[in-house]
Design a protein around this motif. Structure first.
Motif, PDB file in Angstrom:
ATOM      1  N   CYS A  48      -3.703   7.130  -4.685  1.00  0.00           N
ATOM      2  CA  CYS A  48      -3.450   5.838  -5.317  1.00  0.00           C
ATOM      3  C   CYS A  48      -4.612   5.501  -6.235  1.00  0.00           C
ATOM      4  CB  CYS A  48      -3.298   4.754  -4.245  1.00  0.00           C
ATOM      5  SG  CYS A  48      -3.089   3.104  -4.962  1.00  0.00           S
ATOM      6  N   MET A  53     -11.196  -0.154  -6.222  1.00  0.00           N
ATOM      7  CA  MET A  53     -11.812   0.112  -4.924  1.00  0.00           C
ATOM      8  C   MET A  53     -11.539   1.583  -4.618  1.00  0.00           C
ATOM      9  SD  MET A  53     -11.110  -3.170  -2.545  1.00  0.00           S
ATOM     10  CE  MET A  53      -9.324  -3.177  -2.533  1.00  0.00           C
ATOM     11  N   GLY A  54     -10.422   2.065  -5.189  1.00  0.00           N
ATOM     12  CA  GLY A  54     -10.046   3.464  -5.065  1.00  0.00           C
ATOM     13  C   GLY A  54     -10.742   4.263  -6.135  1.00  0.00           C
ATOM     14  N   PRO A  55     -10.299   5.465  -6.495  1.00  0.00           N
ATOM     15  CA  PRO A  55      -9.068   6.087  -6.015  1.00  0.00           C
ATOM     16  C   PRO A  55      -9.108   6.436  -4.523  1.00  0.00           C
ATOM     17  CG  PRO A  55     -10.355   7.626  -7.348  1.00  0.00           C
ATOM     18  CD  PRO A  55     -11.003   6.300  -7.471  1.00  0.00           C
ATOM     19  N   GLY A  68      -5.881   3.524   2.634  1.00  0.00           N
ATOM     20  CA  GLY A  68      -6.700   3.315   1.453  1.00  0.00           C
ATOM     21  C   GLY A  68      -7.749   2.258   1.749  1.00  0.00           C
ATOM     22  N   CYS A  70      -7.985  -0.689   0.682  1.00  0.00           N
ATOM     23  CA  CYS A  70      -7.347  -1.988   0.928  1.00  0.00           C
ATOM     24  C   CYS A  70      -6.589  -2.010   2.246  1.00  0.00           C
ATOM     25  CB  CYS A  70      -6.406  -2.329  -0.218  1.00  0.00           C
ATOM     26  SG  CYS A  70      -5.006  -1.202  -0.334  1.00  0.00           S
TER      27      CYS A  70
HETATM   28  S1  SF4 Z   1      -7.770   0.246  -2.358  1.00  0.00           S
HETATM   29 FE1  SF4 Z   1      -5.559   0.202  -2.052  1.00  0.00          FE
HETATM   30  S2  SF4 Z   1      -4.709  -0.305  -4.072  1.00  0.00           S
HETATM   31 FE2  SF4 Z   1      -6.865   0.271  -4.409  1.00  0.00          FE
HETATM   32  S3  SF4 Z   1      -6.753   2.453  -4.954  1.00  0.00           S
HETATM   33 FE3  SF4 Z   1      -7.075   2.340  -2.718  1.00  0.00          FE
HETATM   34  S4  SF4 Z   1      -5.007   2.369  -1.799  1.00  0.00           S
HETATM   35 FE4  SF4 Z   1      -4.794   1.918  -3.984  1.00  0.00          FE
END
Ligand code: SF4
Lengths: 636, 163
Positions: A48, A53-55, A68, A70
């Protein structure tokens, strides 16, 4: 490097790939090889990049992260990604549909005199269907139809699309309405299936899939369904209907298909992409005395316009323009050294093409403000100056004839004949004005049912092998095959669209084809013309007062590539048709979403997806689906 | 005998090697089949991307392997073809002595048995799947020669001579 025979099932392609390999030209298969092995996370849909905050990635097998940053799980990631694929696919089809809708309005208002309304009968039929008075001035009726179409793109109320309400069969419409009510009653939460406006459903998905929004896989998938329906019964349908109004409804005609349609003695112009708006004009001006004379002065015999992909399908169906090939032919056609120009509009145009064109004298001409290519000559297309632009393009091609290098010419003299152009109107005409003969043929068991095959080529699958083999397998099982897009071109190239090809089919299909004088594989158009299949399904369902999900039909996209194919597959499933896919979509990283798609959707919508790698096995599964539905209908 | 070489500067932390490693040890299942079947298969190498550089932890297949010396039932064997130290599962009693003996932490337990890198029989999946070439499978001798040549070139260049 793989052998050409392993890469394509089409002998013209094999011939041309061998040539490219000998001369060191880079083709799509080389680039695929360079990408292999491909990323496991991506293949499973487990990455994602929706926020920084990602990938993020999810470890499907071991002790790595299961969420992930989040907190999104594999199920959320996969469903969100699939949803976005649908949005992108629906956007492509629908944005295509918007163009003819705007053009129809401009023509009706007299703002554009480059185009006219070619099919008044169809205009009035569409108007009647939409509940607009079909009587009166053509321009008035056209304006009213265009207004309804444009309002379906941008209206802000929550009523379903007017095109969908006007075209979907009664029982299906009720099914969708009841489903929304049922889900609300069961869960207390709002789920929408009926599309409100074409643009809105795409925007809804982009909103819904951003960080911190919808994380429920079922809710995400249902919005995917809603968006896909806004494509099939909305954007794509509008594209088909209005293109028919502007350029004429297709009727059967004989054409030739494959690289052998290029002419050594002529100026060859390849039109590639998806829309007919520019290509229709190119076909028209290429016949003008002055330009033909200019070509003769250059030493050519004339001007030979040929099509590729869906732009090819559009002008093949309406003008009988020969088609040079499907998606994987787009590089091969350049390697013949025979193309004075390749003119492109939108969609499925590999960015590798301009660079390959530079190895030859070929001018690669882009025309759309939405699709520009480094290395291309850009000649901007303006609808109101369509003829002028088309003339400038043709002139450039003609002037380029002198630069052709005979040393570099190498092409296969292979082309097949095909009888194409089976719009719903044409089919009804062949059937004597009503779907009844087709329904009777199915009811009496002359044929078991009907299968639709659609979609692209994909270099991961031997070109045309699945498309053609699946078609043959179905025909042998007495299942009539209809379809669009790259399948249709593959079937034409393979000779399955000649009426004589019925000899390869089972006895029932053979008899039906002989009676009606049709080939066993029916070319219904470009990929937006998948809407023609929906309309046909709707007509049969209404004729029998049943739902599409009762009909003995199945669909397949056996060499699919694009996000558009995901949207098509989804709107067929959502309309009640089980759909086979190969390759597997990037959803397997979530067993829950996979189960939703392959099983649970069936109870909600009467359609589901299944994945199968072997043509014979896929055909068997499709036959099983069809036989099960026959049984439910009480047919032997 | 070849060994795994890791170039920390080239590693972009994509974890493709870990997934490829797990996927190469699925008893004949494809990655997709295994995921759908809910199979567990931990990787046998671990990338710890960090700043300023990433570290990869995996078995070195030591020439004098402490794990082999520690393994009382002699479940750890040397593959004569590849030089890899491999676990003979039927002999492993799950005593975990090898885990303790390994100075790198490259051996883990899974379902009561020791699990470690087996060099995939001589064609490591992690190397094949590394998109940047950070992981390579090389012979240390050749690698040494390559570095000698590079050093000579640098010296000559410094002295203003063409090598
Ligand atoms: S934190 Fe959540 S929305 Fe952001 S890249 Fe990671 S999985 Fe995707």
């Amino acid at each position: 490097m793989k052998k050409p025979q392993e890469l394509s099932f089409d002998q013209a392609a094999v011939f041309q790939i061998s040539h490219a390999q000998r001369t060191g030209l880079e083709l799509i298969w080389d680039r695929l090889e360079a990408q292999e092995p491909q990323c496991g996370f991506g293949t499973l849909g487990l990455c994602c990049r929706h926020c920084v905050m990602g990938p993020c990635r999810i470890d499907p097998l071991g002790d790595g992260p299961k969420k992930g940053v989040c907190g999104a799980t594999a199920d959320t990631l996969v469903a969100r990604h699939l949803c976005r694929m649908i949005a992108a696919g629906a956007a492509a089809h629908s944005d295509h549909g918007r163009r003819p809708a705007i053009l129809l309005k401009e023509v009706a208002l007299g703002e554009n005199s480059a185009y006219t309304i070619k099919d008044e009968e169809k205009l009035r039929a569409v108007a009647a269907r939409l509940g607009i008075s079909p009587e009166g001035e053509v321009s008035q009726v056209a304006l009213a139809v265009a207004e309804v179409a444009l309002s379906d793109f941008g209206k802000q109320d929550t009523r379903p699309l007017r095109f969908l309400e006007a075209y979907a069969p009664k029982k299906r419409l009720e099914h969708w309405q009841k489903l929304e009510e049922k889900l609300l009653a069961q869960t207390g939460a709002l789920f929408g299936v009926l599309p409100r406006s074409i643009d809105r459903e795409v925007v809804d998905i982009m909103h819904r899939t951003t960080m911190g929004m919808d994380h429920d896989p079922a809710s995400l998938l249902l919005q995917g369904v809603r968006c896909a329906l806004s494509d099939g019964w909305g954007g794509s349908l509008i594209a088909t209907e209005i293109q028919d109004i502007l350029f004429g409804t297709p009727y059967p005609r004989k054409v030739r298909a494959n690289l052998g349609v290029l002419k050594e003695e002529a100026v060859n112009i390849v039109v590639h992409g998806h829309e007919p708006v520019l290509s229709e004009m190119i076909v028209q001006v290429a016949q003008e005395e002055e330009l033909v004379k200019m070509a003769r002065e250059m030493g050519a015999e004339g001007i030979n316009v040929v099509g590729l992909c869906c732009t090819g399908n559009e002008i093949l169906l309406r003008q009988g323009v020969p088609v040079a090939g499907n998606e994987l032919h787009s590089e091969l056609v350049l390697t013949t050294g025979l193309c004075e120009a390749m003119v492109v509009d939108v969609q499925c145009i590999y960015p590798a093409l301009p660079r390959l064109a530079q190895c030859f004298h070929t001018k690669f001409i882009s025309t759309s403000d939405q699709a520009k290519f480094p290395g291309a000559v850009h000649i901007q297309f303006f609808e109101e100056k369509a003829a002028e632009v088309a003339r400038a393009i043709v002139r450039l091609a003609v002037e380029n004839f002198k630069n052709r290098d005979p040393q570099k010419v190498h092409y296969p003299r292979i082309a097949e004949e095909a009888l194409v152009g089976f719009s719903v109107e044409a089919l009804l005409k062949a059937l004597g004005g009503s779907v009844k003969p087709l329904v009777d043929a199915i009811a009496q068991g002359v044929i078991k049912g009907v299968a639709g095959i659609v979609g692209c080529n994909n270099p991961k699958v031997r070109q045309d092998y699945f498309l053609v083999s699946l078609c043959r397998e179905l025909l042998k099982r007495d299942i009539l095959v209809v379809g669009t897009g790259c399948w249709a071109i593959a079937a034409a190239k393979a000779g399955l669209m000649k009426p004589e090809a019925a000899a390869e089919a089972g006895p029932g299909v053979k008899r039906l084809c002989e009676t009606l004088g049709i080939p066993p594989a029916l070319h219904m158009g470009s990929c937006v013309d998948c809407s023609r299949m929906l309309v046909l399904l709707g007509a049969v369902a209404d004729h029998l007062s049943c739902d599409i999900s009762d009909l003995p039909v199945a669909g397949s996209a056996p060499e699919w590539t694009t996000e558009k194919a995901v949207s098509i597959g989804t709107y067929f499933v959502a309309s009640g048709v089980p759909v086979h896919l190969w390759p597997a979509p990037p959803v397997l990283g979530s067993p829950a979403v996979t189960k939703l798609l392959t099983q649970e959707l069936d109870s909600l919508l009467g359609g589901f997806f299944f994945v199968e790698e072997e043509p014979a096995k896929a055909a068997r599964k499709m036959e099983e689906v069809i036989l099960a539905r026959r049984k439910k209908l009480g047919l032997g | 005998m070849k060994v795994l070489a890791f170039d920390a500067v080239r590693c972009m932390g994509c974890h493709s090697c870990e997934l490829a490693c797990a996927a190469a040890h699925l008893d004949g299942l494809s990655l997709m089949e295994a995921v759908l079947a809910g199979k567990r298969a931990p990787a046998r190498l671990w990338v710890h991307p960090g700043r300023p550089f990433a570290v990869v932890i995996t078995c070195r297949h030591c020439l004098r392997a402490p794990c082999m010396e520690a393994c009382a039932p002699q479940a750890l064997k040397r593959d004569p073809q590849t030089g890899a130290v491999v676990v003979e599962e039927s002999l492993c009693i799950g005593c975990r002595d090898c885990v303790l003996a390994c100075p790198f932490g490259a051996i883990r337990m899974e379902a009561g048995k020791a699990v470690k890198c087996d060099l995939c029989g001589g064609d490591p999946a992690c190397v094949r799947h590394c998109p940047t070439g950070a992981l390579r499978f090389v012979s240390p001798e050749e690698e040494g020669l390559r570095k000698q040549r590079r050093t000579i070139k640098t010296f000559l260049a410094k002295a203003g001579r063409k090598p």
